[in-house]
Design an enzyme around this catalytic site. Structure first.
Site, mmCIF file in Angstrom:
data_model
loop_
_atom_site.group_PDB
_atom_site.id
_atom_site.type_symbol
_atom_site.label_atom_id
_atom_site.label_comp_id
_atom_site.label_asym_id
_atom_site.label_seq_id
_atom_site.Cartn_x
_atom_site.Cartn_y
_atom_site.Cartn_z
ATOM 1 C CD GLU A 186 -1.852 -2.390 1.256
ATOM 2 O OE1 GLU A 186 -0.761 -2.684 1.784
ATOM 3 O OE2 GLU A 186 -2.694 -3.235 0.928
ATOM 4 C CD GLN A 216 -7.766 -7.058 -2.181
ATOM 5 O OE1 GLN A 216 -7.259 -7.772 -1.330
ATOM 6 N NE2 GLN A 216 -7.557 -7.232 -3.473
ATOM 7 C CG PHE A 217 -11.093 -4.972 2.760
ATOM 8 C CD1 PHE A 217 -12.417 -5.090 3.172
ATOM 9 C CD2 PHE A 217 -10.553 -5.939 1.937
ATOM 10 C CE1 PHE A 217 -13.183 -6.173 2.763
ATOM 11 C CE2 PHE A 217 -11.320 -7.018 1.520
ATOM 12 C CZ PHE A 217 -12.645 -7.139 1.934
ATOM 13 C CG HIS A 220 -11.162 -7.609 6.125
ATOM 14 N ND1 HIS A 220 -10.349 -8.313 6.966
ATOM 15 C CD2 HIS A 220 -10.640 -7.771 4.881
ATOM 16 C CE1 HIS A 220 -9.386 -8.903 6.263
ATOM 17 N NE2 HIS A 220 -9.536 -8.583 4.997
#
Lengths: 335, 349
Positions: free
Chosen positions: B85, B107-108, B152
């Site tokens: 990231e 992605q999350f 998440h």
């Protein structure tokens, strides 16, 4: 770095690619960097330069030789000990002095200091204090160039300390996966603040990591400006051919403390003496004299001119006020 | 504490009356489809716009938001990246400094922590220090309520609202998600764009086709009322609307203000609503302490104190990671029922 007492200082290894005019030019940038450094140290002692003053003495060959190998479209993301690169990329003394002393007219409006500025026209993008952060940024810069079909190389720097950050790893891996035209110079100057290499890493050479990324890596003498130039010139050529990034570890010594407040008493005297004999400017000066490229008179005159220019820039900057307070309340966003 | 014995109020069924005037044709789109529509529209319009992220090309993204994007735009502009990231955000910043308008997917949104340094210290300081724009959007699914565990489910928008130099967007509806996404991509500053994953496929509404912009920094009075205001954003907007519907049956007229963006914050609209209804409830899914609701409450207290008939109340997540088991998650996260209870308490004051 283990010191061998009998270690002879090797002669400068001349590059086949350099003309004598270029050699003189590189030497001048190295001297300029050294004199700028000495001037900043004095300003700090006089209380006229505040904040951190980070000496780059010992780093001139690494900084100048690497930046000098880039082309006129390439971009430089210098770190705090790369003042030589600013000069190579055409930065003028007044601009630098305004930035370092945070005076009105600084490119950063006084919001930040030292070489942290960006000058888009000169293709210079300064670092932030979080070392390693600029590695993915410099890689992303040329990702954009590559997408547009432009052949631009970016170069940034990290130290033996900053090489242990996560962003070093993520940035180098990303640049390698994307085969970006990117060069990372690891300036191994033996100490990360007060921590020797033995505290920072366990591999033999920091450039060994290139194997893990699948890019080019090599470790070179960072006190021989022509070796640095040659290695970086080749790295830039590989980058332009689409062969991806390079890690070049330049081995040298930080000859002063992390910043001027630091007396670097943790460095053994014999280690300093070892590196003193390998001073990058002395080595190159001896080479230029031996090869009769410059005379001692030439060098003295060059140094005198550089000192006068730096003094003029200091005189110009110190007369100016700090930026008006309201600047601090502006510009958090652009329009 | 709130009582959980009340029947659950369903989030469907309230009347959605948008204030926006649409002059183009409409399509029924989910929240997820509306975001994809915005990204597709901008990528077709402007070749400087490109996407970076994990599993976004071949796989089409973890939520299939970018499904088939690479077929239209190619793999360079829909760039599959390593699980890095910091490198994704950092490279996006570098590309933004070099004339591009990258959209970086987390992605999350939980994983934005791994790119935090790049957003806060590099992107967020660039305008201030260099006078240069970083036209980058960092976007991804956030929020809980879907049984997705502490890693998440995070709502981290307040962190970036506190950072200075970063814009923060939290849409609650498909049309807003599209309009705010287009505005975010065209903004010259770094934007962190929170998509609530619980809303991705849950809600559908008419979304204008083609160019549709909702400017950043404009709150939306979704439902007008006179007895109290619920100031909210993201998933909490739906809790507020459901509670408002229930309260209307009890004769309480609730105004619902969706702030839509935390930075810039539309203080004017919020203050106007507080001055009008004299009672304020603030609701967000993120945890209570140092949440953005505290900031909203402080602004109202500072600037509209003399208009208030009751203390400002907040409904927010419990100060804990978002837990996995449905029973625990329900206890920790706010919902329509908790908003309703707090609203009744506010009216009783």
């Amino acid at each position: 770095m283990k010191l061998k007492k009998s270690d002879k200082i090797p002669p400068i290894k001349p590059s086949k690619r350099l003309t004598n005019d270029q050699r003189i030019s590189m030497f001048r940038f190295m001297l300029q960097a050294r004199e700028f450094d000495l001037a900043m140290q004095r300003l700090n002692r006089q209380g006229r330069a505040f904040g951190g003053v980070y000496s780059q003495t010992g780093n001139e060959a690494s900084s100048v030789g690497s930046a000098f190998a880039l082309g006129e479209k390439d971009v430089l993301f210098p770190m705090h000990r790369n003042i030589g690169g600013h000069f190579v990329f055409g930065q003028d003394l007044n601009t630098l002095m305004l930035a370092f002393l945070a005076r009105e007219g600084s490119l950063m409006r006084g919001t930040d200091g030292t070489g942290h500025y960006a000058d888009v026209n000169k293709r210079i993008y300064g670092n932030i204090s979080h070392l390693g952060a600029m590695i993915p940024v410099a890689a992303g810069f040329v990702l954009a160039s590559k997408m547009r079909g432009e052949n631009v190389v970016s170069m940034t720097y990290i130290g033996d300390g900053g090489s242990q950050t996560g962003e070093f790893h993520e940035g180098m891996n990303f640049a390698s996966v994307q085969k970006l035209p990117f060069i990372l110079i690891i300036e191994n100057n033996q100490y990360a603040y007060s921590s020797p290499n033995s505290v920072e890493f366990a591999c033999k050479h920091l450039s060994d990591r290139a194997l893990g990324y699948g890019c080019h890596g090599e470790t070179i003498d960072g006190t021989d400006v022509e070796i640095v130039y040659d290695a970086c010139w080749k790295a830039a050529e590989r980058a332009r051919r689409g062969e991806g990034p390079s890690i070049i570890e330049t081995v040298t010594m930080r000859m002063r403390g992390h910043a001027e407040h630091d007396d670097f008493s943790y460095v053994p005297r014999e280690e300093l003496e070892y590196w003193q004999k390998r001073d990058p400017i002395d080595r190159y000066q001896n080479f230029l004299l031996e090869k009769k490229i410059l005379t001692m008179d030439d060098i003295t005159a060059m140094r005198t001119t550089l000192i006068e220019e730096i003094r003029a820039a200091i005189d110009y900057a110190v007369e100016l006020p700090f930026p008006p307070a309201e600047e601090g309340l502006k510009g958090v966003f652009v329009d | 504490m709130f009582c959980f014995s009340l029947p659950m109020i369903k989030i469907v069924g309230y009347v959605f009356d948008s204030q926006l005037s649409y002059n183009s044709t409409m399509a029924q789109l989910t929240y997820l489809e509306a975001i994809a529509d915005a990204l597709r529209f901008e990528m077709r319009r402007d070749e400087r716009v490109f996407m970076m992220g994990e599993d976004i090309a071949t796989y089409g993204g973890a939520f299939k938001l970018t499904k088939n994007f690479h077929e239209e735009f190619g793999r360079q502009r829909v760039l599959d990246c390593p699980i890095s990231e910091a490198a994704i955000v950092g490279a996006a910043i570098g590309a933004a400094l070099n004339g591009m308008r990258p959209v970086a997917e987390m992605q999350f949104m939980d994983f934005v922590t791994c790119g935090f340094n790049q957003i806060v210290n590099v992107a967020g300081t660039t305008a201030y220090r260099w006078g240069l724009g970083v036209p980058m959007v960092v976007r991804g699914p956030s929020g809980g309520g879907v049984g997705a565990n502490p890693f998440h489910s995070r709502n981290s928008e307040a962190w970036f609202a506190h950072a200075s130099g970063v814009k923060v967007v939290c849409p609650a509806f498909p049309a807003d998600a599209k309009g705010l996404m287009i505005a975010s991509i065209r903004d010259n500053n770094p934007v962190v764009f929170y998509e609530h994953k619980g809303l991705y496929r849950k809600i559908k509404e008419e979304v204008p086709e083609g160019e549709y912009i909702v400017p950043l920094g404009k709150a939306n009075v979704i439902r007008e009322g006179k007895d109290m205001s619920i100031i909210c954003y993201g998933s909490a907007v739906h809790f507020a609307l459901a509670a408002a519907e229930e309260l209307s049956k009890e004769g309480v007229s609730v105004e619902v203000v969706d702030i839509r963006t935390l930075v810039p914050f539309d203080e004017e609209t919020v203050l106007a609503s507080a001055r009008k209804t004299n009672r304020v409830l603030i609701a967000h899914e993120a945890s209570l302490t140092a949440g953005f609701g505290g900031e909203i409450a402080a602004r109202i207290a500072e600037k509209a104190f003399e208009y208030l008939d009751a203390p400002i109340l907040r409904v927010a997540g419990y100060d804990a990671p978002t837990p996995f088991a449905p029973t625990l998650e329900k206890a920790v996260l706010p919902n329509a029922e908790k908003v309703l209870m707090a609203a009744r308490k506010l009216m009783e004051y």
